[in-house]
Design an enzyme around this catalytic site. Structure first.
Site, PDB file in Angstrom:
ATOM      1  N   GLU A  57      36.174  12.762  45.844  1.00  0.00           N
ATOM      2  CA  GLU A  57      35.726  11.884  46.919  1.00  0.00           C
ATOM      3  C   GLU A  57      35.923  10.416  46.558  1.00  0.00           C
ATOM      4  O   GLU A  57      36.302   9.610  47.407  1.00  0.00           O
ATOM      5  CB  GLU A  57      34.262  12.169  47.256  1.00  0.00           C
ATOM      6  CG  GLU A  57      34.049  13.482  47.981  1.00  0.00           C
ATOM      7  CD  GLU A  57      34.784  13.545  49.306  1.00  0.00           C
ATOM      8  OE1 GLU A  57      34.987  12.484  49.944  1.00  0.00           O
ATOM      9  OE2 GLU A  57      35.180  14.650  49.717  1.00  0.00           O
ATOM     10  N   TYR A 140      28.387   7.948  52.955  1.00  0.00           N
ATOM     11  CA  TYR A 140      29.460   8.921  53.129  1.00  0.00           C
ATOM     12  C   TYR A 140      29.611   9.816  51.903  1.00  0.00           C
ATOM     13  O   TYR A 140      29.644  11.044  52.017  1.00  0.00           O
ATOM     14  CB  TYR A 140      30.805   8.238  53.423  1.00  0.00           C
ATOM     15  CG  TYR A 140      31.930   9.223  53.229  1.00  0.00           C
ATOM     16  CD1 TYR A 140      32.191  10.195  54.183  1.00  0.00           C
ATOM     17  CD2 TYR A 140      32.662   9.257  52.035  1.00  0.00           C
ATOM     18  CE1 TYR A 140      33.156  11.160  53.985  1.00  0.00           C
ATOM     19  CE2 TYR A 140      33.625  10.212  51.830  1.00  0.00           C
ATOM     20  CZ  TYR A 140      33.874  11.164  52.808  1.00  0.00           C
ATOM     21  OH  TYR A 140      34.809  12.134  52.592  1.00  0.00           O
ATOM     22  N   ASP A 158      34.103  10.457  57.716  1.00  0.00           N
ATOM     23  CA  ASP A 158      35.185   9.640  57.178  1.00  0.00           C
ATOM     24  C   ASP A 158      36.086   9.232  58.347  1.00  0.00           C
ATOM     25  O   ASP A 158      35.816   9.554  59.513  1.00  0.00           O
ATOM     26  CB  ASP A 158      35.942  10.374  56.085  1.00  0.00           C
ATOM     27  CG  ASP A 158      36.973  11.347  56.615  1.00  0.00           C
ATOM     28  OD1 ASP A 158      36.797  11.855  57.759  1.00  0.00           O
ATOM     29  OD2 ASP A 158      37.959  11.623  55.916  1.00  0.00           O
ATOM     30  N   CYS A 223      46.795  21.552  68.142  1.00  0.00           N
ATOM     31  CA  CYS A 223      45.359  21.332  68.010  1.00  0.00           C
ATOM     32  C   CYS A 223      44.564  22.486  68.616  1.00  0.00           C
ATOM     33  O   CYS A 223      44.807  22.870  69.763  1.00  0.00           O
ATOM     34  CB  CYS A 223      44.971  20.024  68.692  1.00  0.00           C
ATOM     35  SG  CYS A 223      43.209  19.648  68.551  1.00  0.00           S
ATOM     36  N   CYS A 229      39.785  18.458  74.679  1.00  0.00           N
ATOM     37  CA  CYS A 229      39.894  17.071  74.217  1.00  0.00           C
ATOM     38  C   CYS A 229      39.810  16.098  75.394  1.00  0.00           C
ATOM     39  O   CYS A 229      40.645  16.122  76.298  1.00  0.00           O
ATOM     40  CB  CYS A 229      41.201  16.869  73.456  1.00  0.00           C
ATOM     41  SG  CYS A 229      41.441  15.168  72.873  1.00  0.00           S
TER      42      CYS A 229
END
Length: 312
Positions: A57, A140, A158, A223, A229
């Site tokens: 990370e 985060y 993120d 997707c 969406c």
């Protein structure tokens, strides 16, 4: 039409049950896609451990996976536990960081390793509050380690996740430059109730943003949630607001800092000023970059005009 009549353009309010059902479909579709398309990355291995997740990370912030992988593998081979890194001088972390960029991350990771060793017996803590209390760790990273390493329920926001939510849910091409309270609220609302599912959703939505719902050249045909969406359904409207500019590197202080650090990383002894002067012709910018490295704790000045990576 009376004053109390409902406008034809006003959508009916969604019931909590309908909202939960819609979210459940979203979770299942993205997680199912992730199960079949997730990259085989070492920090995702079941036996990777929390320290490996934490190292990844830190390294992955603003740095692509392809550049991180070789440095990550060398880092874990040398320092498989926080205590191994804590024994070293912080300058060794900067040296091993190589050319990943943003080298202050190396100092922060070293500081976290020292704190983990001193406060937690060398084991990365599992509680979000304890992670957040470590030096160099923000909201985060604490959420990511708690989620990815310990399977806990946290909103992990993120850049990739923020872009997926901005497009799929709010119908805009790009999220704001800085994370907003509205984004955090939306992420919490979308978080599955069951911990394991929530952790899987966090990883899956992040991967979707990295591989399909990318900043440029998004592949909507691949997707799993294209039908839901909001941005695609609205015809993919262009970004509103100031133009988004990529970060430049050539000729910047960042480039000069990188060149100066490269000399110090390669050196086995303190480096004289003259050796640093050779890496950049413009003296004012070179001095400014060196001063900033000293101010950031990445370089230690010594008597006689010598410089080295930090020992303390």
């Amino acid at each position: 039409m009376t004053a109390t009549a409902l406008s034809p353009q006003t959508p009916p309010a969604e019931s909590p049950a309908d909202s939960d059902a819609r979210h459940d479909v979203l979770h299942r579709q993205v997680i199912a896609w992730f199960d079949g398309h997730a990259r085989d990355l070492p920090w995702r291995s079941p036996d990777a451990g929390a320290w490996a997740v934490m190292v990844s990370e830190f390294m992955l912030q603003q740095t692509p996976v392809s550049r991180v992988l070789p440095v990550y593998e060398q880092w874990l081979a040398r320092w498989p536990r926080p205590a191994d890194l804590a024994k070293e001088a912080p300058g060794e972390a900067v040296r091993a960081w190589g050319r990943l960029g943003y080298p202050r991350r190396a100092l922060r990771l070293h500081g976290a390793a020292v704190a983990i060793t001193e406060r937690h017996g060398g084991d990365v803590p599992s509680k979000h509050s304890q992670l957040l209390a470590l030096p160099g760790i923000g909201e985060y990273t604490a959420a990511a380690v708690a989620s990815f390493a310990y399977g806990q329920r946290h909103a992990v926001l993120d850049t990739n996740v923020r872009r997926v939510l901005a497009r799929a849910v709010t119908g805009v091409r790009y999220p704001p430059n800085a994370t907003t309270a509205a984004e955090r609220r939306l992420a919490r609302e979308l978080l599955p109730e069951e911990e394991r599912t929530a952790a899987r959703w966090a990883a899956a939505s992040m991967e979707l943003g990295a591989l399909v719902c990318t900043a440029k050249g998004e592949e909507c045909g691949k997707c799993p949630i294209a039908a839901q969406c909001a941005w695609l359904g609205a015809g993919k409207p262009e970004h509103e607001g100031p133009p988004r500019r990529g970060q430049t590197y050539a000729g910047t202080d960042r480039q000069v800092r990188g060149k100066l650090l490269a000399v110090l990383r390669a050196a086995v002894a303190p480096v004289p000023q003259a050796a640093l002067d050779r890496v950049w012709d413009e003296p004012v910018q070179r001095a400014r970059a060196l001063d900033s490295l000293v101010a950031d704790g990445l370089v230690e000045p010594m008597e006689g005009g010598l410089y080295r990576l930090p020992l303390t």
